[in-house]
Enzyme design. Structure first.
Site, PDB file in Angstrom:
ATOM      1  N   LYS A 117      -2.783   5.303  -8.303  1.00  0.00           N
ATOM      2  CA  LYS A 117      -3.645   4.168  -8.657  1.00  0.00           C
ATOM      3  C   LYS A 117      -4.831   4.609  -9.522  1.00  0.00           C
ATOM      4  O   LYS A 117      -5.381   3.828 -10.281  1.00  0.00           O
ATOM      5  CB  LYS A 117      -4.147   3.525  -7.358  1.00  0.00           C
ATOM      6  CG  LYS A 117      -4.828   2.183  -7.510  1.00  0.00           C
ATOM      7  CD  LYS A 117      -5.053   1.586  -6.140  1.00  0.00           C
ATOM      8  CE  LYS A 117      -5.849   0.313  -6.175  1.00  0.00           C
ATOM      9  NZ  LYS A 117      -5.996  -0.259  -4.813  1.00  0.00           N
ATOM     10  N   GLU A 162      -9.387  -7.192  -4.144  1.00  0.00           N
ATOM     11  CA  GLU A 162      -9.265  -6.790  -2.739  1.00  0.00           C
ATOM     12  C   GLU A 162     -10.334  -7.430  -1.838  1.00  0.00           C
ATOM     13  O   GLU A 162      -9.998  -7.972  -0.777  1.00  0.00           O
ATOM     14  CB  GLU A 162      -9.293  -5.258  -2.644  1.00  0.00           C
ATOM     15  CG  GLU A 162      -8.012  -4.645  -3.205  1.00  0.00           C
ATOM     16  CD  GLU A 162      -8.144  -3.181  -3.603  1.00  0.00           C
ATOM     17  OE1 GLU A 162      -9.203  -2.579  -3.331  1.00  0.00           O
ATOM     18  OE2 GLU A 162      -7.196  -2.640  -4.198  1.00  0.00           O
ATOM     19  N   ASP A 191      -0.994  -5.202  -0.678  1.00  0.00           N
ATOM     20  CA  ASP A 191      -2.167  -4.376  -0.924  1.00  0.00           C
ATOM     21  C   ASP A 191      -1.631  -3.038  -1.420  1.00  0.00           C
ATOM     22  O   ASP A 191      -1.120  -2.247  -0.632  1.00  0.00           O
ATOM     23  CB  ASP A 191      -2.943  -4.221   0.392  1.00  0.00           C
ATOM     24  CG  ASP A 191      -4.040  -3.162   0.306  1.00  0.00           C
ATOM     25  OD1 ASP A 191      -4.324  -2.677  -0.809  1.00  0.00           O
ATOM     26  OD2 ASP A 191      -4.607  -2.831   1.368  1.00  0.00           O
ATOM     27  N   ASP A 225     -15.468  -1.319   2.215  1.00  0.00           N
ATOM     28  CA  ASP A 225     -14.073  -0.863   2.191  1.00  0.00           C
ATOM     29  C   ASP A 225     -14.019   0.656   2.014  1.00  0.00           C
ATOM     30  O   ASP A 225     -14.235   1.169   0.922  1.00  0.00           O
ATOM     31  CB  ASP A 225     -13.360  -1.581   1.027  1.00  0.00           C
ATOM     32  CG  ASP A 225     -11.900  -1.159   0.887  1.00  0.00           C
ATOM     33  OD1 ASP A 225     -11.472  -0.203   1.554  1.00  0.00           O
ATOM     34  OD2 ASP A 225     -11.187  -1.804   0.098  1.00  0.00           O
TER      35      ASP A 225
END
Ligand code: AMP
Length: 632
Positions: free
Chosen positions: A70, A169, A8, A191
């Site tokens: 990211k 994800e 992850d 999330d």
């Protein structure tokens, strides 16, 4: 021996897990932590730090500490200009306009920075397992476009890993709970991590996980909660001592660390103590910060942040066309979902359901990725992964319209083909403009790429059969190929240049399409009507040419006049009423001319079903539509 892992690669933290003794387990890093901050630091000394050590010196080394990379991976500078202003290090364009990280005159691609994080994760895990980690499944947000996925894959390669697959994800989270093995269920994945918030609605069951809808907020996460505590502590301190600790980088670094610790404690206790001895000094001597923080105070300070998750949850449910009662399972992902107020809100939004959090929310995505790695290596069976396209894909066709080939939310991997034709006689080439978006007009959508198919056999318009094949692989990477069925001439592209859609882009594009639906529909009808008229004029002209002297003269002159009027109307973009009127008249004329030919040797009229554009574009693999390429 070599091992495959699930990784992850998060905005704030990353986690690695591997399949061990029949189950997926998280592998701690060299510092003994199960999560590793996604932070890389370049020190003055030339030394490089990755993870917790890098994070710990972040505020003291603002230009040399790279976090949240990211946000920049696989993106062009112009798309992240705003984002770039929000980080302390320098983000600049390279000579191709791609976003690059600049540290002391050296440029780094975001992929390289991510590779350093991946390398540490894999190395540490390898040492822990006693076997080198050489292969990995890496997760990305469901809304990542193909450029971002490709760049993530490249980061893996740079780190020396064979990337078995890039998976979403939320899909990984559902796998970790084994939900894919149930009967048909609707799952909401909530999330909330360190810097981003994502919510997804999934359909799972019978070994299949399908992302139905995603929404979120790219700037909402645990860091915002920390900042509220920092401000609160600093303001209290300033009131008592007249010193703003936020102006002192050393003190601020310590404040942030203390704030995060306090926040984490307040998830399990209702009151905590913040102690920062020697935080600063003035003429009277050293100063210490000692404060009690109540959970209720924390909740007041952050109530609006918690509230902000509501909009995206409702959006995702409405996009997926489900209500709270349709949701069978709720999965919590991300460390910030441990905040009691967040959990309470999730319960409220999902009709009082108790969310799943037996798999640690920080680790659940990596665990799912490790399961998928196990599947791909043959250690685990019965799981198949399906994800969806976030926006429709298609090509530009005559009249500047977008003709869809793959609809939004289609399950991938997917391969679709449509057959098109030319817009003019003896047209030697077509420009294939690949589009992504929900609007009817090509110009209102996003151009993913373009290429030219040349060497088309000289033929009357509408005759060449040009097959456009759209192929999206399991990693979401798009290939578009065009092929002249006659000559076999073929051209194509892999869309790996920046296409750069983040979740807010997707949301905006969908919203705009909704808002403009009726005017878009009208536009399509107008263009379709004009295309039909244009095609009809062409057929009539061809008929006249075929018939030559056999055409009765008064019919010929009427036909010629109408053809001229029709062409003028198309060129002038005449009102649709006028276009329809001419179409009716031309149809009658064509019927008349066809009747003439009946005595003269059969109907050789290979007519083109023009303007079928919208109607048939969404069917199965073998659908043929006759919308034509724009000739440019
Ligand atoms: P992630 O990116 O998913 O690892 O989430 C990291 C965020 O979760 C950081 O902002 C952490 O401070 C936060 N976090 C981790 N554990 C807790 C906890 N027990 N309570 C509240 N926030 C937490």
């Amino acid at each position: 021996m070599a091992r495959a892992a699930g990784i992850d690669l998060g905005t704030t933290n990353s986690v690695i897990a591997a399949w061990e003794g029949g189950e997926a387990s998280v592998i701690p890093n060299a510092e003994g932590s199960r999560t590793t901050p996604s932070v890389v630091a370049f020190l003055e000394t030339g030394e490089r730090l990755v993870g917790q050590l890098a994070r710990r010196q972040a505020i003291l080394n603002p230009k040399g500490t790279i976090y949240s990379v990211k946000r920049f991976i696989g993106r062009r500078f112009e798309e992240v200009e705003e984002e770039a202003k929000q980080v302390t290090y320098d983000v600049v364009p390279d000579e191709h306009g791609n976003a690059r990280i600049k540290v002391r005159d050296k440029l780094y691609a975001p992929e390289e920075i991510s590779a350093l994080i991946l390398r540490k994760l894999a190395d540490d895990a390898g040492r822990n397992l006693g076997e080198r980690v050489t292969e990995a499944v890496i997760t990305v947000p469901a809304y990542f476009n193909d450029a971002q996925r490709t760049a993530t894959r490249d980061a893996g390669k740079i780190a020396g890993l064979e990337v078995l697959r890039i998976i979403n994800e939320p899909t990984a989270a559902a796998l970790a709970y084994g939900l894919d093995k149930r009967q048909h269920e609707t799952v909401l994945v909530f999330d909330l991590g360190g810097g981003t918030f994502d919510v997804s609605v999934l359909d799972v069951g019978d070994g299949v996980v399908e992302v139905r809808a995603t929404a979120g907020d790219t700037h909402l996460g645990g860091d915002d909660f920390d900042r509220r505590i920092v401000d609160h502590l600093a303001e209290q301190f300033q009131k008592e001592n007249g010193i703003d600790l936020r102006n002192d980088p050393q003190a601020l670094q310590r404040l942030y660390e203390a704030a995060e610790r306090a926040k984490i404690e307040l998830s399990s206790v209702t009151q905590t103590q913040v102690n920062l001895p020697f935080i600063t000094a003035d003429a009277s001597g050293p100063k210490h910060l000692t404060m009690t923080l109540m959970r209720s105070t924390f909740e007041q300070l952050t109530a609006d942040l918690v509230e902000r998750t509501m909009g995206p949850v409702r959006q995702a449910m409405s996009d997926a066309k489900v209500g709270p009662d349709d949701i069978d399972e709720v999965i919590l992902v991300g460390g910030s979902t441990r905040i009691p107020a967040v959990q309470a809100l999730v319960r409220r939004l999902t009709g009082g359901k108790d969310p799943n959090m037996t798999v640690n929310p920080d680790e659940v995505v990596a665990v799912g990725a490790a399961i998928q790695a196990g599947v791909l290596k043959g250690d685990v069976s019965d799981v198949l992964l399906l994800d969806v396209t976030p926006l429709s894909l298609g090509v530009e066709t005559q009249g500047g319209l977008m003709t869809r080939i793959v609809e939004r939310n289609t399950t991938i991997p997917v391969r679709r083909s449509e057959t098109f034709s030319t817009a003019a006689d003896n047209q030697p080439a077509v420009d294939v403009v690949v589009l992504q978006g929900e609007r009817e007009r090509a110009a209102d959508n996003r151009v993913l790429g373009r290429f030219q198919l040349t060497n088309i056999r000289p033929a009357p318009r509408g005759e060449p059969q040009i097959e456009v094949i759209t192929d999206i692989d399991a990693n979401g990477i798009l290939n578009v190929t065009a092929r002249d069925k006659d000559t076999g001439a073929e051209q194509g592209i892999t869309i790996s240049e920046s296409t750069n859609l983040d979740q807010s882009d997707v949301e905006r594009m969908v919203r705009e399409a909704e808002q403009n639906r009726s005017s878009d529909q009208q536009l399509r009808e107008e263009v379709d009507a004009r295309n039909q008229l244009d095609s009809l004029a062409y057929q009539v002209q061809r008929r006249l040419d075929e018939l030559g002297d056999a055409a009765p003269s008064h019919e010929r002159s009427r036909a010629e006049m109408l053809v001229a009027d029709a062409r003028q109307a198309v060129a002038d973009q005449a009102p649709t009423d006028r276009v329809r009127e001419l179409t009716d008249e031309l149809q009658q004329v064509l019927a008349g001319l066809n009747a003439v030919s009946a005595g003269g040797g059969g109907s050789a009229d290979a007519s083109v079903g023009a303007g079928a554009g919208a109607g048939g574009a969404t069917g199965g693999d073998d659908d043929v539509i006759d919308a034509e390429f724009d000739r440019s």
